[in-house]
Motif scaffolding. Sequence first.
Motif, PDB file in Angstrom:
ATOM      1  N   ARG A  37       0.819  -1.212   0.000  1.00 53.63           N
ATOM      2  CA  ARG A  37       0.000   0.000   0.000  1.00 53.63           C
ATOM      3  C   ARG A  37       0.856   1.267   0.000  1.00 53.63           C
ATOM      4  O   ARG A  37       0.563   2.223  -0.706  1.00 53.63           O
ATOM      5  CB  ARG A  37      -0.905  -0.021   1.218  1.00 53.63           C
ATOM      6  CG  ARG A  37      -2.143   0.710   0.983  1.00 53.63           C
ATOM      7  CD  ARG A  37      -3.217   0.452   1.968  1.00 53.63           C
ATOM      8  NE  ARG A  37      -3.999   1.659   1.997  1.00 53.63           N
ATOM      9  CZ  ARG A  37      -4.846   2.008   1.037  1.00 53.63           C
ATOM     10  NH1 ARG A  37      -5.055   1.230   0.017  1.00 53.63           N
ATOM     11  NH2 ARG A  37      -5.487   3.144   1.101  1.00 53.63           N
ATOM     12  N   VAL A  38       1.935   1.276   0.779  1.00 51.78           N
ATOM     13  CA  VAL A  38       2.792   2.468   0.809  1.00 51.78           C
ATOM     14  C   VAL A  38       3.551   2.606  -0.512  1.00 51.78           C
ATOM     15  O   VAL A  38       3.878   3.712  -0.925  1.00 51.78           O
ATOM     16  CB  VAL A  38       3.749   2.460   2.020  1.00 51.78           C
ATOM     17  CG1 VAL A  38       4.954   1.574   1.814  1.00 51.78           C
ATOM     18  CG2 VAL A  38       4.190   3.868   2.384  1.00 51.78           C
ATOM     19  N   LEU A  39       3.780   1.483  -1.198  1.00 48.11           N
ATOM     20  CA  LEU A  39       4.533   1.517  -2.453  1.00 48.11           C
ATOM     21  C   LEU A  39       3.647   1.652  -3.687  1.00 48.11           C
ATOM     22  O   LEU A  39       4.156   1.725  -4.804  1.00 48.11           O
ATOM     23  CB  LEU A  39       5.401   0.260  -2.565  1.00 48.11           C
ATOM     24  CG  LEU A  39       6.483   0.128  -1.493  1.00 48.11           C
ATOM     25  CD1 LEU A  39       7.140  -1.240  -1.567  1.00 48.11           C
ATOM     26  CD2 LEU A  39       7.508   1.244  -1.598  1.00 48.11           C
ATOM     27  N   MET A  40       2.315   1.685  -3.512  1.00 45.50           N
ATOM     28  CA  MET A  40       1.432   1.741  -4.681  1.00 45.50           C
ATOM     29  C   MET A  40       1.543   3.075  -5.422  1.00 45.50           C
ATOM     30  O   MET A  40       1.245   3.165  -6.602  1.00 45.50           O
ATOM     31  CB  MET A  40      -0.015   1.443  -4.301  1.00 45.50           C
ATOM     32  CG  MET A  40      -0.705   2.507  -3.518  1.00 45.50           C
ATOM     33  SD  MET A  40      -2.376   1.954  -3.090  1.00 45.50           S
ATOM     34  CE  MET A  40      -2.941   3.403  -2.218  1.00 45.50           C
ATOM     35  N   ASN A  41       2.003   4.093  -4.726  1.00 46.79           N
ATOM     36  CA  ASN A  41       2.202   5.381  -5.369  1.00 46.79           C
ATOM     37  C   ASN A  41       3.647   5.448  -5.856  1.00 46.79           C
ATOM     38  O   ASN A  41       4.578   5.404  -5.044  1.00 46.79           O
ATOM     39  CB  ASN A  41       1.916   6.511  -4.377  1.00 46.79           C
ATOM     40  CG  ASN A  41       2.157   7.869  -4.989  1.00 46.79           C
ATOM     41  OD1 ASN A  41       3.305   8.279  -5.141  1.00 46.79           O
ATOM     42  ND2 ASN A  41       1.091   8.560  -5.339  1.00 46.79           N
ATOM     43  N   PRO A  42       3.868   5.540  -7.170  1.00 44.53           N
ATOM     44  CA  PRO A  42       5.231   5.523  -7.698  1.00 44.53           C
ATOM     45  C   PRO A  42       6.124   6.631  -7.146  1.00 44.53           C
ATOM     46  O   PRO A  42       7.317   6.414  -6.923  1.00 44.53           O
ATOM     47  CB  PRO A  42       5.048   5.673  -9.207  1.00 44.53           C
ATOM     48  CG  PRO A  42       3.655   5.216  -9.473  1.00 44.53           C
ATOM     49  CD  PRO A  42       2.863   5.572  -8.243  1.00 44.53           C
ATOM     50  N   ASN A  43       5.578   7.810  -6.926  1.00 44.50           N
ATOM     51  CA  ASN A  43       6.396   8.903  -6.387  1.00 44.50           C
ATOM     52  C   ASN A  43       6.853   8.594  -4.966  1.00 44.50           C
ATOM     53  O   ASN A  43       8.001   8.828  -4.602  1.00 44.50           O
ATOM     54  CB  ASN A  43       5.636  10.229  -6.425  1.00 44.50           C
ATOM     55  CG  ASN A  43       5.414  10.709  -7.840  1.00 44.50           C
ATOM     56  OD1 ASN A  43       6.237  10.494  -8.719  1.00 44.50           O
ATOM     57  ND2 ASN A  43       4.280  11.347  -8.070  1.00 44.50           N
ATOM     58  N   ARG A  44       5.924   8.063  -4.145  1.00 45.85           N
ATOM     59  CA  ARG A  44       6.272   7.702  -2.774  1.00 45.85           C
ATOM     60  C   ARG A  44       7.300   6.574  -2.782  1.00 45.85           C
ATOM     61  O   ARG A  44       8.276   6.603  -2.043  1.00 45.85           O
ATOM     62  CB  ARG A  44       5.023   7.287  -2.000  1.00 45.85           C
ATOM     63  CG  ARG A  44       5.330   6.882  -0.566  1.00 45.85           C
ATOM     64  CD  ARG A  44       4.075   6.473   0.198  1.00 45.85           C
ATOM     65  NE  ARG A  44       3.279   7.646   0.492  1.00 45.85           N
ATOM     66  CZ  ARG A  44       2.000   7.801   0.131  1.00 45.85           C
ATOM     67  NH1 ARG A  44       1.377   6.852  -0.523  1.00 45.85           N
ATOM     68  NH2 ARG A  44       1.356   8.901   0.449  1.00 45.85           N
ATOM     69  N   ALA A  45       7.075   5.555  -3.612  1.00 45.85           N
ATOM     70  CA  ALA A  45       8.013   4.424  -3.701  1.00 45.85           C
ATOM     71  C   ALA A  45       9.404   4.918  -4.095  1.00 45.85           C
ATOM     72  O   ALA A  45      10.410   4.487  -3.530  1.00 45.85           O
ATOM     73  CB  ALA A  45       7.502   3.388  -4.701  1.00 45.85           C
ATOM     74  N   GLY A  46       9.454   5.834  -5.038  1.00 47.24           N
ATOM     75  CA  GLY A  46      10.734   6.391  -5.455  1.00 47.24           C
ATOM     76  C   GLY A  46      11.423   7.158  -4.346  1.00 47.24           C
ATOM     77  O   GLY A  46      12.635   7.027  -4.145  1.00 47.24           O
ATOM     78  N   ARG A  47      10.656   7.972  -3.609  1.00 49.28           N
ATOM     79  CA  ARG A  47      11.231   8.728  -2.482  1.00 49.28           C
ATOM     80  C   ARG A  47      11.812   7.789  -1.435  1.00 49.28           C
ATOM     81  O   ARG A  47      12.909   8.007  -0.922  1.00 49.28           O
ATOM     82  CB  ARG A  47      10.162   9.602  -1.819  1.00 49.28           C
ATOM     83  CG  ARG A  47       9.845  10.878  -2.504  1.00 49.28           C
ATOM     84  CD  ARG A  47       9.042  11.835  -1.634  1.00 49.28           C
ATOM     85  NE  ARG A  47       7.833  11.282  -1.039  1.00 49.28           N
ATOM     86  CZ  ARG A  47       6.641  11.248  -1.638  1.00 49.28           C
ATOM     87  NH1 ARG A  47       6.507  11.719  -2.872  1.00 49.28           N
ATOM     88  NH2 ARG A  47       5.595  10.756  -1.001  1.00 49.28           N
TER      89      ARG A  47
END
Length: 194
Positions: A37-47
């Motif tokens: 769930r925390v990694l589902m957003n590509p920008n968040r995963a990249g950060r």
Amino acid sequence: MTEDEVLSEFRAAGALLEGHFLLSSGRHSAHYLQCARVLMNPNRAGRLAVALASALPRELRSRIDKVVSPAMGGIIIGHEMGRALQVDAIFVERPTGTFELRRGFDIQPGERILMVEDVVTTGLSSREAISAVEGAGGKVVGICSLVDRSGGQVEFDIPYHALVSLSFPTYAEDELPDDLAAVPVEKPGSRKKP
């Protein structure tokens, strides 16, 4: 990225869950970190991957030829770590219960591998994935994860780094506190228990 900033990312994604959870390790907990769930957003995963890559010692970063992650949980963060470190990222999976390389992925003899996980609790999956990498001729030079759920208790024979270390208590089936035993158990992870 500070520990509070990492946990804020989990909270913002609704990825810090409370209840009664059966972890992939077979242990029970009142807390679960849903990294998918925390990694589902590509920008968040990249950060998060950039922060994790930056937390690795420079001498380790310079020695990495390839990133390998155990499927399922490690695939997204492994891919983003490959991007952050500018190396290829592949994964091992368990089609018959034992980790192996598939899908045309390979490891060259002596290739230096960084094992990347989402969450480490006991280190069992990491050790099994390392065995698969070594069986394919690779040399695992380090392990990293977004979360060390052991609170710093898990040990490996190679360097291990986590973006955040948490010590949510976990329990064996026969050690469950009464209040946790009274809550219906959920199995949110990807690995099925027999």
